[in-house]
Design a protein around this motif. Structure first.
Motif: not given
Length: 266
Positions: A64, A68, A180, A184, A187, A189-190, A209, A213
């Motif tokens: 992720g 990012a 964005q 994130q 998607s 990422v976090y 994104l 990922a």
């Protein structure tokens, strides 16, 4: 050859100017690296003990953070910097010089390439040396990393340049950073993509994104985790095709929407 030489000179100038912008360096370059370190420490206890297959917080969050980083150094950097240069008259002055327009764009591409490769190298070094994360094994995974990384950078760069035309320098930060951040989170990422509601997963799938990922998870995570993806597999071929389509579509948008002058200027 002349345009290429000018593009290389422009790249050096872009990197020098970028390094002087402390806010840009922090939020687009250092931010994913710092988050990887923080997440690795904060969530380390959740990966200790039990049958987790040797998974650690650093290894889990690394894909992720790489994804990012690709978006931050390409899309965000381009959208913010081009909008600012358009509004302060820099683009207008450049357009009136003998420098071919292609040299300007080569400089931007060079800036993204340099910063993104350096950022990726630091991310991998921090993950490996500080948190003992295994690097990809086999040529196939390294090739996938190169493909997803390159297509993500190309797509992010041209989309960022195109997106810069949507707003002025004064408001472009909110127009870029707000959406964005939402992307994130939805998607993967976090937070784990499996924890995202299915309808939000479908929305995330409309944007590059999510695919960056997913491609990075295929590179860094064990194959056994592929079953947690929406299709039950890494879909490596589909990931590359989607990112290639976004790169081509972004290039078309960039060419057709790019403006050298700010709104209302003559």
């Amino acid at each position: 050859m002349n345009a290429l030489a000018l593009g290389l000179d422009r790249t050096r100038l872009e990197v020098k100017m970028y390094s002087r912008e402390k806010e840009a360096v922090f939020f687009s370059f250092l931010f994913p690296i710092l988050l990887l370190a923080l997440f690795s420490v904060i969530f380390s206890s959740q990966f200790e003990g039990g049958d987790n297959g040797g998974m650690t917080a650093a290894r889990y969050f690394l894909p992720g953070m790489v994804a990012a980083g690709v978006i931050l150094t390409s899309f965000q950097t381009m959208a913010l910097s081009v909008a600012t240069e358009r509004d302060d008259g820099s683009l207008k002055r450049l357009r009136s010089t003998p420098m071919p327009p292609v040299a300007y764009f080569l400089g931007k591409v060079g800036l993204v390439a340099v910063t993104s490769v350096v950022q990726l190298a630091i991310l991998l070094l921090v993950a490996r040396l500080a948190f003992d994360v295994p690097l990809p094994s086999g040529a196939g995974r390294w090739a996938l990393l190169a493909g997803v990384f390159s297509l993500g950078l190309v797509g992010g760069t041209v989309l960022g340049i195109a997106y810069s035309s949507l707003s002025t320098a004064r408001s472009i930060g909110a127009v870029v950073i707000g959406p964005q951040l939402v992307l994130q989170f939805i998607s993967g990422v976090y937070i784990a993509f499996t924890d995202v509601p299915q309808w939000l997963q479908q929305i995330a799938s409309l944007f590059p994104l999510k695919w960056i990922a997913q491609g990075m998870r295929a590179v860094f995570l064990p194959d056994g985790l592929a079953q947690a993806e929406m299709a039950g597999s890494w879909e490596q071929g589909r990931v590359l095709l989607v990112l290639a389509a976004w790169a081509v579509g972004g290039l078309v948008l960039c060419v057709t929407t790019f403006k050298w002058f700010k709104r209302g200027s003559v």
